[in-house]
Enzyme design. Structure first.
Site, short mmCIF file in Angstrom:
data_model
loop_
_atom_site.label_atom_id
_atom_site.label_comp_id
_atom_site.label_asym_id
_atom_site.label_seq_id
_atom_site.Cartn_x
_atom_site.Cartn_y
_atom_site.Cartn_z
N LYS A 221 0.82 -1.21 0.00
CA LYS A 221 0.00 0.00 0.00
C LYS A 221 0.86 1.27 0.00
O LYS A 221 0.63 2.21 -0.78
CB LYS A 221 -0.86 -0.07 1.25
N THR A 222 1.88 1.28 0.87
CA THR A 222 2.75 2.44 0.95
C THR A 222 3.49 2.64 -0.37
O THR A 222 3.66 3.76 -0.84
CB THR A 222 3.77 2.27 2.09
N ASP B 244 -4.48 8.02 3.18
CA ASP B 244 -4.10 6.68 3.64
C ASP B 244 -4.97 6.29 4.82
O ASP B 244 -5.53 7.15 5.50
CB ASP B 244 -2.62 6.71 4.06
N GLU B 245 -5.09 5.01 5.10
CA GLU B 245 -5.86 4.52 6.25
C GLU B 245 -7.26 5.13 6.28
O GLU B 245 -7.74 5.57 7.33
CB GLU B 245 -5.13 4.84 7.57
N GLN C 28 -9.13 -3.59 8.70
CA GLN C 28 -8.18 -3.02 9.66
C GLN C 28 -8.73 -1.76 10.33
O GLN C 28 -7.97 -0.94 10.85
CB GLN C 28 -6.85 -2.72 8.98
N ARG D 184 1.10 -8.07 11.59
CA ARG D 184 2.36 -7.31 11.69
C ARG D 184 3.55 -8.25 11.52
O ARG D 184 4.67 -7.82 11.29
CB ARG D 184 2.51 -6.60 13.05
#
Length: 756
Positions: free
Chosen positions: A40-41, A232-233, A266, A622
């Site tokens: 994603k980043t 983002d997010e 998430q 993670r």
DNA sequence: GGGGGCTATGGGGGG
DNA sequence: CATAGCCCCC
């Protein structure tokens, strides 16, 4: 020519098919649903680089991330692709970027441009003040609860007036026996206005107001500027944040270049107003949304990915997607069961030693994640025992320390004299003889006239003595204000520390804690010097403004996660929330018990259980290679022993992804014998209290206590009497108190047993 | 007005 | 268990 262009687009080859499409689709609304570890980043950074390569000016790009650190890292990565220009991108958190805009525009909505940012403590203190004037009991009217009610009202664009008319909200408040919350809300808003202060929600709300009310057509300016917006997010944005984004897009001829990236699985911040509805609503609000799903997980080995898929399947509402990986690896998930929380700490530390030895892991590749910050202590103690360096994120940050807040309050008052919270903190610090009586008078005067405490100062009805004391205080602040006008932040702060008497007070305190406090003050000043001397013109400081006002703005929104100064190769301890977006080779998720994870607060509400499950999903995703989960039969919670069942989430993991349960081991059989010493590190901040055996304790007559004696104290344990002053106050050095061994005990009341 | 000890109380995640 | 606020004495 063509060669240069080809070269500069080389990054596209580093993307998979879907990622590449998401990057190349640069006009119109775009939605990227991105599973954990799906790059994603990478998509966000390359998309920005691609925009710039396609002719968009960097300053026309608004990129909103969850932490400032994430923004900084993204900028660095973009810089590697497109060079220095990357600095001009508007990248940061909603809060920090809007604060920056409001710093320029606030006067248009009746705020000073030098407004103060109230943190959670300030907010609660304002609420307490209001409760006092309304004669309401803080036991019934819990300031924390009220704060979150107000916060959620603001986050949903509900004004105090609208709140007072909202039957549902009123009903909830009534059920909580707090029917007057709407009045408190109204007073709170007025008080903040009066103080020229914005709380965290105001940074969003006032930004919205600025755009919505559009004084002096200020909206056009920002609409024209931000041609491309990336978020983002997105699953963790709230109604208000989304409303602001829509304001940016809403004008005649808008290309609606908005790209949101998120993962409904998430979403873990509904408690502060975030809503998945935003993702679902996005396709309704914008026509012809192009949607991309990143489903390949590059981060984790397949047992971890399958476990994550397994547990998230228990949630009902989900956007359809299938996360997969082609990573292999035999490491199954380990589950540890222990009898107590202290053993849990020990087992995890043992396993960390084992992983380091067996797999050659570095500290920085290891992380311990917990549901609540309070759980960190046992892990801290055990890592310390093995000399494994660690860092704890969250909890009390540097800027929350008393001495730092005191000095910062002076700075705040100097920048904005109407800042009542700062005023209250320092009006009598250092002690200058202005007591509660006087402060109460000032508060009353301020309330009666609806003005700030600072404005009340010259008008208080007090004795001549107090009047001159107040004048003395006013003079100090006035002089500091003069200094602040001409000098930079560092010089001003130095001046303030001296003028205020803080430095003198600090230096006079020779105790261990006192020295520590002075050290912290000096650390703050060092940080300010760094701020002033940093000649790199960062984009969010285009004018290279080194003023105190500017410094305070920078500091107000810094969080623990943002600055990673100092030690690098350390084990990371943090809450699962704080771990969002991070990855580690080895992850320990601890305290997997009913009532803890899922939290007891969530048990009665299926929606909240689902959120806890998403939180667990975030936790386990993670991990790259090693994932260890632990739970304990018993643990100390709030001073009592509690017994919790294993978390329901453990049973939801497909059995084929789990290693056989590791049996409980005895103290003695650490897998690799005595752990070796590995480097040095900072000592534990708060040492545990010594255990004193109360049985057999007999207090001696205080008159018998003399200097030089060894004594026993019921709470502090064994100590040596260093000094007894004329008022019969003994200074005792307790050998088992590590952080501040010297205590001053009044002999008249102390229970001390003479040992020798 | 100031300071410290004692008691009652709450108790999650964070910008 | 932490800590806010009460209470008591100087």
């Amino acid at each position: 020519m063509s060669e240069i262009i080809e070269k500069s687009f080389a990054y596209l080859d580093e993307l998979n098919d879907v990622q590449r499409k998401a990057v190349e689709c640069i006009s119109g609304p775009v939605m990227v649903i991105a599973g954990p570890g799906s790059g994603k980043t990478r998509v966000l950074t390359y998309r920005i680089a691609h925009l710039i390569n396609s002719g968009v000016a960097p300053w026309q790009i608004l990129s909103l991330t969850f932490t400032n650190k994430a923004a900084r890292e993204m900028k660095e990565r973009i810089e590697r692709v497109i060079g220095q220009r990357a600095n001009k991108i508007w990248a940061g958190t909603f809060h920090s970027l809007f604060a920056r805009i409001l710093r320029v525009e606030a006067h248009r909505i009746d705020y000073p441009n030098d407004f103060t940012i109230y943190d959670a403590d300030d907010t609660k203190s304002v609420i307490k003040e209001i409760l006092k004037t309304m004669s309401l009991d803080t036991k019934v009217y819990n300031p924390g609860t009220i704060r979150s009610r107000i916060s959620s009202a603001k986050s949903n664009l509900i004004t105090p007036k609208a709140y007072a008319r909202d039957e549902e909200l009123l009903q909830t408040d009534k059920m909580n026996r707090m029917p007057l919350v709407h009045q408190i809300y109204e007073k709170y808003v007025l008080k903040c206005m009066r103080a020229g202060a914005m709380d965290f929600d105001d940074l969003l709300l006032q930004m919205f107001k600025l755009l919505y009310q559009n004084p002096d057509n200020v909206k056009d300016k920002y609409q024209r500027q931000f041609q491309h917006v990336l978020v983002d997010e997105f699953q963790d944005t709230n109604f208000l944040q989304y409303a602001i984004l829509k304001q940016f897009m809403d004008y005649e001829g808008s290309e609606k270049n908005i790209c949101i990236v998120g993962d409904d699985a998430q979403s873990i911040y509904s408690f502060r107003g975030a809503t998945i509805e935003n993702i679902l609503q996005f396709e309704n609000d914008f026509a012809d949304v192009q949607t991309f799903k990143l489903e390949q997980n590059y981060r984790s080995q397949h047992h971890i990915v399958e476990a994550a898929n397994g547990i998230i399947g228990y949630n009902k509402k989900q956007i359809d997607k299938k996360i997969w990986t082609d990573r292999t690896g035999e490491n199954k998930i380990k589950i540890i069961k222990t009898v107590s929380d202290s053993e849990e700490g020990k087992r995890v530390a043992d396993l960390i030693i084992e992983q380091k030895n067996r797999y050659g892991l570095e500290n920085q590749q290891i992380s311990i994640l917990y549901r609540t910050n309070a759980q960190s202590r046992v892990f801290e103690e055990n890592l310390r025992r093995y000399n494994i360096p660690y860092r704890i994120y969250g909890g009390m940050s540097f800027y929350q320390r008393k001495e730092i807040k005191d000095l910062m309050s002076y700075m705040r008052l100097v920048v904005n004299p109407r800042d009542d919270e700062a005023f209250k903190r320092i009006i009598n610090y250092p002690k200058r003889g202005i007591g509660n009586t006087t402060v109460t008078k000032l508060l009353q005067l301020a309330e009666d006239n609806q003005i700030s405490l600072w404005e009340c100062l010259p008008h208080a009805q007090v004795t001549a003595r107090t009047e001159s004391l107040l004048a003395g205080f006013a003079k100090i602040i006035a002089e500091c204000r003069v200094k602040a006008k001409e000098a930079n932040a560092y010089d001003t702060a130095h001046y303030i520390a001296k003028k205020s008497g803080i430095m003198t007070a600090m230096k006079a305190d020779k105790s261990m804690e006192g020295m520590g406090r002075l050290e912290n003050i000096n650390a703050l000043l060092d940080g300010m010097q760094e701020f002033v001397e940093d000649d790199e013109v960062e984009d969010d400081n285009l004018d290279n403004d080194k003023s105190l006002a500017r410094y305070l703005q920078n500091i107000a929104l810094i969080t623990d996660a943002d600055d990673d100064k100092g030690e690098t190769n350390v084990v990371t301890l943090m809450s699962v929330h704080a771990a969002k977006g991070l990855e580690f080779k080895s992850v320990f998720v601890v305290g997997l018990e009913e009532n803890l994870f899922p939290s007891f607060m969530s048990l009665s509400d299926p929606n909240q259980i689902d959120e806890e499950r998403r939180l667990f999903y975030v936790a386990i995703t993670r991990a790259e290679e090693y994932l260890t989960l632990s739970h304990s039969n018993s643990r100390y919670q709030y001073g009592q022993m509690r017994f919790n069942d294993p978390s329901r989430f453990l049973e939801e993991i497909p059995p084929e992804n789990v290693d056989s349960i590791i049996p409980i081991k005895k103290e003695s059989d650490s897998p690799f014998g005595t752990p070796k010493i590995l480097g040095n590190f900072k000592p534990l901040r708060r040492a545990p209290m010594p255990k004193v055996n109360a049985a057999g304790f007999v207090a001696n007559n205080p008159k018998e206590i003399k200097e030089g004696m060894k004594v026993m104290h019921l709470k502090f344990g064994e100590g040596k009497v260093m000094k007894i002053d004329e008022r019969q106050v003994a200074t005792i050095h307790f050998k088992e108190i590590y952080d501040s061994p010297e205590k001053r005990i009044m002999l008249q009341y102390a229970k001390l047993q003479i040992l020798e």
